[in-house]
Design an enzyme around this catalytic site. Structure first.
Site, PDB file in Angstrom:
ATOM      1  N   ARG A  13      -1.248 -49.598 -41.662  1.00 32.07           N
ATOM      2  CA  ARG A  13      -1.931 -48.664 -40.695  1.00 32.07           C
ATOM      3  C   ARG A  13      -3.170 -49.322 -40.050  1.00 32.07           C
ATOM      4  NH1 ARG A  13      -5.253 -43.532 -43.139  1.00 32.07           N
ATOM      5  NH2 ARG A  13      -6.760 -45.074 -43.670  1.00 32.07           N
TER       6      ARG A  13
ATOM      7  N   THR B 127      -7.056 -46.930 -35.183  1.00 30.75           N
ATOM      8  CA  THR B 127      -6.552 -45.880 -34.599  1.00 30.75           C
ATOM      9  C   THR B 127      -5.747 -45.085 -35.635  1.00 30.75           C
ATOM     10  OG1 THR B 127      -4.298 -47.241 -34.389  1.00 30.75           O
ATOM     11  CG2 THR B 127      -5.800 -47.426 -32.383  1.00 30.75           C
TER      12      THR B 127
ATOM     13  N   ASP C 128      -9.029 -47.861 -51.103  1.00 29.96           N
ATOM     14  CA  ASP C 128      -7.802 -48.566 -50.492  1.00 29.96           C
ATOM     15  C   ASP C 128      -6.980 -49.032 -51.679  1.00 29.96           C
ATOM     16  OD1 ASP C 128      -7.171 -50.162 -47.712  1.00 29.96           O
ATOM     17  OD2 ASP C 128      -6.110 -50.731 -49.431  1.00 29.96           O
TER      18      ASP C 128
ATOM     19  N   ASP D 155      -5.997 -52.751 -51.524  1.00 29.15           N
ATOM     20  CA  ASP D 155      -6.925 -53.692 -52.030  1.00 29.15           C
ATOM     21  C   ASP D 155      -7.125 -53.629 -53.456  1.00 29.15           C
ATOM     22  OD1 ASP D 155      -7.040 -54.291 -49.261  1.00 29.15           O
ATOM     23  OD2 ASP D 155      -9.219 -53.337 -48.934  1.00 29.15           O
TER      24      ASP D 155
END
Ligand SMILES: O=P(O)(O)OC[C@H]1O[C@H](OP(=O)(O)OP(=O)(O)O)[C@H](O)[C@@H]1O
Ligand SMILES: O=c1cc[nH]c(=O)[nH]1
Ligand SMILES: [Mg+2]
Length: 213
Positions: free
Chosen positions: A103, A107, A203, A206
């Site tokens: 992703r 945007t 995340d 991550d």
């Protein structure tokens, strides 16, 4: 589209530990693995089987075995890879295909950078693994990709989902008659301005594998 939110104290317990910002990467991977196995139990409720008879030491027993073609498990790289072993524990004979998607952080648009899947998915039940259903862009694109190749039954296992992502997924799948189910450990409150799930867990990629950039 069907949404199933797992309501189980062990799921809630593990999810809480997973959310905790103090949870380190090895523990995060372990918890994600365990959580997926619990979710996979629910997600495979409608896995296709066929009748199968065995002989016990005492008598004949009529049972079932997994139908062919075998289910296809599709982890969405990177973070979905952290869910693969937990899923395969329950479906060890399933086949595995891979979709690499990312992703754009600005945007929030998802793009596909790798795929290794059978060309023909006709008659296949597909289990998509993606920890976060945030804007829904990634999962919508993945599901439509599988449907274009002939998948006729899709179940996504997500650790967390956001209402905005579910709404977007409904829209993206509005034209398909293929049944799609999302099984998740929790439906969170919302997305923040950066497209992260709130309260979420940060995340997922991550936290599983470290920060790339
Ligand atoms: O619902 P969406 O708004 O599309 O977001 C969800 C996606 O975002 C994350 O992947 P990311 O792009 O961070 O890639 P990664 O797994 O490599 O970290 C996550 O693992 C999902 O695949
Ligand atoms: O909260 C979120 C949203 C998208 N991707 C993640 O890893 N976390
Ligand atoms: Mg990521």
């Amino acid at each position: 589209m069907r949404i199933f939110v797992a309501d189980h104290p062990l799921v809630a317990h593990k999810l809480t530990a997973l959310r905790d910002e103090r949870t380190d990467s090895p523990t995060f991977r372990q918890l994600a693995d365990e959580l997926v196995t619990l979710l996979a139990y629910e997600a495979t409720r409608d896995v296709r089987t066929e009748p199968f008879t065995v002989r016990t030491p005492v008598a004949e027993a009529t049972g079932v075995k997994l139908a062919t073609p075998k289910p296809l498990v599709v982890p969405i790289l990177r973070a979905g890879l952290g869910m693969l072993e937990g899923m395969m524990r329950l479906l060890p004979t399933a086949e595995v295909g891979f979709l690499g998607m990312v992703r754009d952080e600005n945007t929030l648009t998802a793009s596909t950078y790798a795929q290794r899947l059978p060309d023909d998915l006709s008659g296949r039940q597909c289990y998509v693994l993606d920890p976060m259903l945030a804007t829904g862009g990634t999962l919508g694109a993945a599901a439509n990709f599988l449907i274009e190749r002939g998948a006729d039954h899709i179940t996504a296992i997500c650790l967390l989902a956001a209402p905005e992502g579910v709404a977007r997924l409904e829209q993206d799948l509005a034209d398909t008659s293929v049944p799609v189910t999302v099984v998740t450990a929790a439906m969170d409150e919302r997305l923040n301005e950066k497209g992260y799930i709130v309260p979420g867990l940060g995340d997922a990629g991550d936290r599983l594998y470290g920060v790339v950039d």
